[in-house]
Design a protein around this motif. Structure first.
Motif, PDB file in Angstrom:
ATOM      1  N   LEU A  47      -3.812   3.639   4.943  1.00 43.14           N
ATOM      2  CA  LEU A  47      -3.361   3.001   3.707  1.00 43.14           C
ATOM      3  C   LEU A  47      -4.047   1.663   3.471  1.00 43.14           C
ATOM      4  O   LEU A  47      -4.189   1.223   2.327  1.00 43.14           O
ATOM      5  N   LYS A  97       0.416   4.569  -2.250  1.00 39.31           N
ATOM      6  CA  LYS A  97      -0.573   5.612  -1.979  1.00 39.31           C
ATOM      7  C   LYS A  97       0.044   6.856  -1.349  1.00 39.31           C
ATOM      8  O   LYS A  97      -0.583   7.917  -1.322  1.00 39.31           O
ATOM      9  N   ASN A 131       0.792  -1.231   0.000  1.00 43.57           N
ATOM     10  CA  ASN A 131       0.000   0.000   0.000  1.00 43.57           C
ATOM     11  C   ASN A 131       0.826   1.283   0.000  1.00 43.57           C
ATOM     12  O   ASN A 131       0.257   2.377   0.020  1.00 43.57           O
ATOM     13  N   TYR A 179       4.887   6.400   7.683  1.00 42.61           N
ATOM     14  CA  TYR A 179       3.919   5.331   7.887  1.00 42.61           C
ATOM     15  C   TYR A 179       4.313   4.406   9.042  1.00 42.61           C
ATOM     16  O   TYR A 179       3.511   3.598   9.501  1.00 42.61           O
TER      17      TYR A 179
END
Length: 241
Positions: free
Chosen positions: A132, A70, A67, A81
Motif C-alpha cells: 500500500l 487502495k 493508503n 493490512y
C-alpha cells in the motif's frame, strides 16, 4: 489549505456538485477512484498555475487520506493490512515498469498474471502495508478467480424485459451481422437453436456447461426447438470467451 501544503498529494475531494470525469481531467485532476457523483480520490496534478487555480475551485473540500483506500472492501473489513500474510491478490498499478522493477527486487512477490495494468500476484510472509505504501499501486483485492455456476434457468420468458414487444414491432431485427460473445464455459454449439452460427475464438473452455447453453439460448436462440428456444437476437453470430 491542504492543497498548498501538500501539492500533488493524493487526497479526498468533495465537490459542490456532480462533475464529469472529462471536466476533472481538463482541469488537472487525476482520478483514482470515484466514490460518489461528487466525491473522488485523486490528485490535482498540473504544472499550469492557471489550470491549478481553476481546478482547486472545483473542490469544495479536500481531505488528507491514508493508503487504506487502495484496499478492496473485503480486505479492509478483515483488517488484513495488519497481518503478515500469504496468498494470491489482484493489484492495479499506474506505472507498469516501476511495479515490475519492484517485483524483481522483492522475492516474496511472484507475478502470476499480467493483464494491462492488472496483476495477479502471490505473496509469501509479508505485510500488505508494504504494498500500500508504493505510489504506483492503486488497488489491492483478493477476488475469487474460479467461476461458479449460476442457478439453472427453467424456462425462457422475454416478457419482463419487453423483448417480445421489440420482436413484434421490429420483426426484422434479429441481430444480423452482429457477433455476441458469452463469457461463460463453452456451451453446446450444436444445439438446434444455436447451430450453424458459432464463431471460433480460441478462448473456449475445455468443457461444456448446461447453464452456459441456456444463457446462449436466451441471447441468440433461433426458436427451432420451440417458442421457448427463441432468444433476443435469433440470427446473431455467437462465440465463447
Amino acid at each position: 489549505n491542504f492543497r498548498e501544503q501538500f501539492p500533488d498529494e493524493t487526497a479526498l475531494f468533495l465537490f459542490d456538485s456532480t462533475i464529469s470525469l472529462d471536466s476533472l481531467k481538463a482541469h488537472g485532476f487525476e482520478v483514482y477512484r470515484r466514490l460518489a457523483p461528487d466525491l473522488i480520490i485523486g490528485k490535482l496534478k498540473t504544472n499550469n498555475q492557471t489550470q491549478r487555480k481553476e481546478g482547486s475551485h472545483y473542490g469544495s473540500s479536500q481531505f488528507e487520506i491514508n493508503n487504506l483506500w487502495k484496499l478492496s472492501p473485503d480486505l479492509l473489513k478483515k483488517e488484513s493490512y495488519k497481518e503478515i500474510i500469504n496468498g494470491k491478490f489482484w493489484l492495479h498499478v499506474s506505472d507498469l515498469s516501476a511495479f515490475q522493477e519492484f517485483a524483481i527486487r522483492n522475492n516474496y512477490l511472484k507475478i502470476i498474471i499480467n493483464r494491462r495494468g492488472y496483476f495477479l500476484i502471490e505473496l509469501k510472509q509479508t505485510s500488505l502495508n508494504y504494498l500500500l505504501e508504493q505510489p504506483f499501486i492503486q488497488y489491492v483485492g483478493q477476488e475469487a478467480t474460479m467461476p461458479k455456476n449460476e442457478a439453472t434457468v427453467l424456462d425462457l420468458n422475454l416478457h419482463p424485459n419487453r423483448i417480445n414487444a421489440v420482436h413484434h414491432i421490429y420483426p426484422a431485427l434479429k441481430g444480423q451481422d452482429q457477433i455476441l460473445s458469452l463469457q461463460e464455459p463453452l456451451y453446446d454449439i450444436d444445439d438446434i437453436d444455436l447451430s450453424g452460427r458459432y464463431v471460433e475464438s480460441s478462448l473456449e473452455s475445455e468443457f461444456t456447461d448446461v447453464h452456459a447453453t441456456q444463457m446462449a439460448t436466451i441471447a441468440v436462440g433461433a426458436g427451432n426447438s420451440f417458442i421457448t428456444g427463441e432468444g433476443v437476437a435469433g440470427k446473431s453470430l455467437h462465440t465463447s470467451s
